[in-house]
Each structure stands twice: as structure tokens, then as C-alpha cells.
Design a protein around this motif. Sequence first.
Motif, PDB file in Angstrom:
ATOM      1  N   ILE A  59       0.678  -1.104  -0.240  1.00 59.70           N
ATOM      2  CA  ILE A  59      -0.291   0.124   0.241  1.00 59.70           C
ATOM      3  C   ILE A  59       1.089   0.725  -0.015  1.00 59.70           C
ATOM      4  N   VAL A  60       0.649   2.353  -1.209  1.00 56.26           N
ATOM      5  CA  VAL A  60       1.160   3.766  -0.981  1.00 56.26           C
ATOM      6  C   VAL A  60      -0.355   4.443  -0.756  1.00 56.26           C
ATOM      7  N   MET A 111      -4.731   9.980  -3.037  1.00 57.10           N
ATOM      8  CA  MET A 111      -5.081   8.549  -3.144  1.00 57.10           C
ATOM      9  C   MET A 111      -4.576   8.157  -2.236  1.00 57.10           C
ATOM     10  N   HIS A 112      -5.235   6.562  -2.338  1.00 51.74           N
ATOM     11  CA  HIS A 112      -4.588   5.737  -1.780  1.00 51.74           C
ATOM     12  C   HIS A 112      -4.548   4.346  -2.568  1.00 51.74           C
ATOM     13  N   ILE A 113      -3.105   3.862  -2.857  1.00 50.21           N
ATOM     14  CA  ILE A 113      -3.161   2.264  -3.763  1.00 50.21           C
ATOM     15  C   ILE A 113      -2.502   1.337  -3.022  1.00 50.21           C
ATOM     16  N   LEU A 155      -9.249  -1.672   3.828  1.00 55.41           N
ATOM     17  CA  LEU A 155      -9.518  -0.130   4.219  1.00 55.41           C
ATOM     18  C   LEU A 155      -9.503   0.779   5.950  1.00 55.41           C
ATOM     19  N   SER A 156      -9.294  -0.696   6.052  1.00 53.34           N
ATOM     20  CA  SER A 156      -8.684  -0.447   7.665  1.00 53.34           C
ATOM     21  C   SER A 156      -7.393  -0.037   7.646  1.00 53.34           C
ATOM     22  N   LEU A 157      -6.003  -0.503   7.074  1.00 53.65           N
ATOM     23  CA  LEU A 157      -4.666  -0.155   6.645  1.00 53.65           C
ATOM     24  C   LEU A 157      -5.260   1.175   6.588  1.00 53.65           C
TER      25      LEU A 157
END
Length: 325
Positions: free
Chosen positions: A203-204, A224-226, A317-319
Motif C-alpha cells: 500500500i502507498v 489517493m491510496h493505492i 480499508l482498515s490499513l
Amino acid sequence: MAHTPDTSSGAESPSTAVNGPKSDKRRNKSRDSSKKRLHDNGDDKNPATGGPNGAQVMRERRSSISKPARDFRDKPEPTPKKKRKISTVDTLKEEAVVEEAAEASTRSPSPVIDFDGLSRPSVGTRARLEEDEAQRELRLAKMKGAVRTLLECIGEDPDREGLLATPERYAKAMLYFTKGYQENVRDIVNGAIFQEGHNEMVIVKDIEVFSMCEHHLVPFTGKMHIGYIPANAVIGISKLPRIAEMFARRLQIQERLTKEVANAVMEVLQPQGVAVVMESSHLCMVMRGVQKTSSTTITSCVLGCFERKEKTRNEFLSLIGVNRG
């Protein structure tokens, strides 16, 4: 000695004796009327055995009882029979040629990555990418003239000191805001895909994104989260923010931007799954319209195992902190 009448000698039966000649007349009259009805129908034969005309009359009578009388124009059209598609050798060859041509022109049905790597190019993208210096100056001059016209239309004086260089500044800024049209995913990735045998989530998060709303030409900004789960191969982590930047530097809507980033990562890396979540604030609803300054828009796109497995999706989603509470 009593005498018994002989019935075989042609003597009248008791019923005949009782009924008399009137009964015979009624029977004869009934036979005559039956013959007359058969004669009117066009056949003198017995209707039980019936000739062809008699049989036709009986069929029509039965049909009229089973089906209501209708105007012939009210009859429903017969259902057309479906033709069976016969796959011949020539047809198969033509289909193969079409499929090869489609694969040659695009790598993805979206298409996310176009054949030239421009990633969903617009109508004028190719001309802008390949223009020479003279054409570039001509494009800039047209944009400067358009901005000057806008200043005049809003009641400003484009010749006053503070606005003299505004048309040129704005034209150059707009070209920078939309520079993503001239970039392509292949050059951004630049071969930075490594076979590491890793199959855990990567995850970034909190990638800052600035884009332009295509409806009002004002910015929307956010994060943004990828995330992705590799299928052995991993990508250089700096490439994920660069891919997001490429698609953001265009006229966009947040929903499409989120989907394009996810599809691009899925296309170039072929992982087990990709998940992208974006949170942003839109100035088109902050500075105008409903003017809600504290509202945030969240969009997501999940592909592969993130879409199939709820547990994996919830972990992502939690991270990233979206699945709060």
C-alpha cells in the motif's frame, strides 16, 4: 280356441294401430326436412359419412366454435424463425483477423493503455504531442487570445498593469495542468517491475492529488491510496504516485480518475488484485453552488481479489484508515 295375430304377415303392430296414420306423416316430414338441409349444404349424402363439402362445413363450424371470429388484419404476425449461425472456415478467419487488429490497437478493453501508451488519448492529444516549436507558439497565442477575450467578457481591462501578462501566464498554467495527456504509462513505469516472489499486500497511502474538474475547469484536490497484492512481481513504489499524477493532470471527474489509476496498475503489473480509494474536496461545490466547505467526496475501485474477498477488502480499508470505528 283363441286366435293369435301373425305379425310376420305384414299386419299392423300395436304401436301403429295406436298412433295411426298421423305418426307416419310426422316421420316422413322429418325425413324430408333432413334431406332439404343436406341439399342446401351442397351434399345429399349422410353427414356422418359426408362428402368433401360436408366435411369442410363441419371443420369450419368446429373452428368457429374453438376460435372467436376475427378480422384477418388482427391476426398476430408469425414469429420469425431464428437462423442458425454457421461458422465456416472463412468466417473463423475473418473473426481472427478482427481480434488481431483489436489487440494490435489496444491492450485493454477500457482502453486504459492505448497502443501508443498515451492512456485514453483525447482527440487532439496526438497533435499536441507531435507539434514543433512553431506550432507550439501558435497554440499558445490562440490560448492567450481566448483568455484576453474572457477578461473582456467579465468586464475587466486586459491592458491594465496587473493583467498584461495574465493571458500568457494562464495559458502556460493550463498547459501544465493538463500535461498528463502527453505522458504514457510505459515511460513512467520504465521497466521498474521486479520478480520478488512477494504475495502480501502493498500500500502507498496519502498520495496528494491535484486535478481539474472538467465540468467547471476549477481544481479538486485530495489524497489517493493505492494498494495491490502481487502475483510474484512488484513495481517500484514511486511509480504508483507517478501513475496517479499522470491521470490527475487532465480534465477529470473523481470517479473516472479513481478507476483509471486502478485499471492502469492492474494492466501493467497483472497482480492478484488492486484497490484504489480517493478522498477529495471539489472547489466547484466549495466556491460556488451549494458552497459546502467541509464536505469530502470518497470514491473507490477494487479489482481482482479485493473485489472477490470481503476480508481482503476490509483489511485494505482498515490499513488506510477509511474503515473507521
